[in-house]
Design an enzyme around this catalytic site. Structure first.
Site, PDB file in Angstrom:
ATOM      1  N   SER A 136       0.842  -1.199   0.000  1.00 15.30           N
ATOM      2  CA  SER A 136       0.000   0.000   0.000  1.00 15.30           C
ATOM      3  C   SER A 136       0.873   1.243   0.000  1.00 15.30           C
ATOM      4  CB  SER A 136      -0.878   0.006   1.249  1.00 15.30           C
ATOM      5  OG  SER A 136      -1.427   1.295   1.458  1.00 15.30           O
ATOM      6  N   TYR A 177      -2.486   6.069  -4.410  1.00 12.28           N
ATOM      7  CA  TYR A 177      -3.638   6.957  -4.567  1.00 12.28           C
ATOM      8  C   TYR A 177      -3.108   8.204  -5.266  1.00 12.28           C
ATOM      9  CZ  TYR A 177      -6.240   4.151  -1.162  1.00 12.28           C
ATOM     10  OH  TYR A 177      -6.889   3.130  -0.504  1.00 12.28           O
ATOM     11  N   THR A 216      -5.255   3.008  -7.455  1.00 15.21           N
ATOM     12  CA  THR A 216      -6.596   2.740  -6.918  1.00 15.21           C
ATOM     13  C   THR A 216      -7.526   3.853  -7.370  1.00 15.21           C
ATOM     14  OG1 THR A 216      -5.658   1.555  -5.061  1.00 15.21           O
ATOM     15  CG2 THR A 216      -7.920   2.362  -4.796  1.00 15.21           C
ATOM     16  N   LYS A 234      -7.022  -0.431 -10.058  1.00 14.46           N
ATOM     17  CA  LYS A 234      -7.742  -1.218  -9.042  1.00 14.46           C
ATOM     18  C   LYS A 234      -9.028  -0.496  -8.661  1.00 14.46           C
ATOM     19  CE  LYS A 234      -7.248  -2.912  -4.283  1.00 14.46           C
ATOM     20  NZ  LYS A 234      -7.911  -1.918  -3.435  1.00 14.46           N
ATOM     21  N   HIS A 238     -13.115  -2.519  -3.130  1.00 18.14           N
ATOM     22  CA  HIS A 238     -12.303  -2.063  -2.008  1.00 18.14           C
ATOM     23  C   HIS A 238     -12.684  -2.820  -0.725  1.00 18.14           C
ATOM     24  CE1 HIS A 238      -9.558   1.585  -1.529  1.00 18.14           C
ATOM     25  NE2 HIS A 238      -9.548   1.102  -0.308  1.00 18.14           N
ATOM     26  N   ARG A 274      -8.126  -8.861   4.094  1.00 16.02           N
ATOM     27  CA  ARG A 274      -8.206  -9.044   5.549  1.00 16.02           C
ATOM     28  C   ARG A 274      -7.624 -10.365   6.065  1.00 16.02           C
ATOM     29  NH1 ARG A 274     -12.872  -6.594   3.687  1.00 16.02           N
ATOM     30  NH2 ARG A 274     -13.424  -4.583   4.601  1.00 16.02           N
TER      31      ARG A 274
END
Ligand SMILES: Cc1cc2nc3c(=O)[nH]c(=O)nc-3n(C[C@H](O)[C@H](O)[C@H](O)COP(=O)(O)O)c2cc1C
Length: 357
Positions: free
Chosen positions: A106, A129, A155, A232, A256, A311
């Site tokens: 990320s 981002y 993203t 994404k 997301h 997750r």
């Protein structure tokens, strides 16, 4: 308890993580309808096995943008792994390499991008981002190229972070020791300011993300990097076609993890439309709600080139660091192998829509 499936890791996280961290990790936006759909949709899809096929050896390997993966699995980009374990991304990067999967870091990783690259033993991509500060964005892209990352993942479903009730209720704020170390501290300051009833993450995105970018801005980035560009957060066939026409190298069908627009379909339910729209011009990845090897098989059957997992990897990390994260990925791979054998499809190339009932 020795976890035997991803659900066991989810239970452990629920029982042990602090309330605000668990809310940030497990929560979604709005009424969390899409969040629930992501897993429910996989349960609705049925398999259609063939029998008397030689499944004495099963091969889960795939090729993706010039890299070979032992299994069609990757770790979805998730901010701040340090929230759940002190070894943070160093542990998850190592675990991912050991499991033969792809790691997508990320932009808000809590570990330096060079340290992640040094710990990686498999392909590594970086998620971005689009910041209002294009200088900061480009400077980061330069460092990512230099460190040997193999693709950029932009993203596009988050011109701003959506309202997430669990974070608003907890007034979710990053603790001081958890920082997006690859970005300037000043740029990230708002993520650390606590205010009752406000999600610091949401407020930060409003200040820093550029909500005005369009397809023409994509060309600006395309011209400034030699890395493959992945989008994404694609859910519509029209956008997948535009991606192909605008020099994009792959797309990720994603909502997301139910954390952006609530009310959109489960990622797996949007997959076929996107796969059909790109018609083989680009690889299509998918993420959201993958919890079992049979889910991976269903996504592959619908045309996914690789499946990203979010997750569950952080649940594994929270449970036992790198060992837990690796176990989660290995479980998914072993369950996929079993599902392929029981469906009579011993290689990934034999997995097509005829697997679905
Ligand atoms: C805690 C958390 C942090 C996330 N951070 C990011 C991020 O920084 N960038 C991004 O593109 N997606 C982010 N996502 C979304 C994931 O990349 C992915 O789309 C989603 O988690 C997949 O769903 P799953 O968790 O059901 O597997 C995050 C998701 C979670 C759970």
């Amino acid at each position: 308890m020795n976890p035997v499936d991803v659900a066991d890791y989810a239970e452990h996280a629920k029982a042990t993580l602090a309330g605000d961290v668990l809310g940030y990790l497990d929560g979604g936006s709005g009424a969390e309808w899409t969040l629930r759909e992501n897993t429910a949709a996989y349960r609705r899809i049925r398999l259609r096995p063939r029998v008397l096929v030689d499944v004495g050896s099963v091969d889960t390997a795939v090729d993706l943008l010039g890299s070979s993966l032992a299994a069609p699995l990757g770790v979805a980009p998730m901010a701040y792994h340090a929230l759940v374990h002190p070894e943070a991304e160093l542990a998850t990067v190592k675990a991912t390499g050991a499991a033969g999967a792809l790691f997508v870091a990320s932009m808000f990783a809590s570990t330096g991008l060079v340290r992640m690259a040094q710990a990686a033993t498999g392909p590594l991509w970086m998620q971005l981002y689009w910041l209002r500060d294009r200088g900061a964005l480009l400077e980061l892209v330069g460092r990512v190229e230099q460190a040997g990352y193999r693709a950029l993942v932009l993203t596009v479903d988050a011109p701003k972070v959506a309202r997430r009730a669990r974070d608003l209720r907890s007034g979710f704020t990053l603790p001081p020791h958890v920082r997006a170390v690859n970005l300037d501290a000043e740029l990230m300051a708002a993520s650390h300011v606590a205010e009752a009833g406000v999600s610091a993450i949401e407020r930060h995105s409003r200040e820093r993300f550029d909500p005005t970018i369009t397809w023409s801005d994509l060309g600006w980035l395309r011209e400034r990097t030699r890395l493959p560009l992945v989008l994404k957060g694609i859910l519509a066939g029209e956008d997948a076609r535009l991606a192909a026409e605008n020099g994009v190298d792959a797309v990720v069908v994603s909502n997301h993890g139910g954390r952006q627009l609530d009310g959109v379909p489960a990622a797996v339910d949007a997959l076929a439309e996107v796969v059909d729209a790109v018609a083989g011009r680009l690889p299509v990845l998918v993420d959201g709600g993958v919890r079992r090897g049979t889910d991976v098989l269903k996504a592959l059957a619908l045309g996914a080139a690789t499946v990203l997992v979010g997750r569950p990897v952080l649940w594994g990390l929270a449970h036992s660091g790198a060992a837990g994260a690796e176990h989660v990925l290995r479980l998914l791979r072993e369950e996929l192998e079993e599902a392929m054998a029981l469906c009579g499809r011993p290689t990934t190339v034999e997995v097509d829509r005829s697997v679905l009932g």
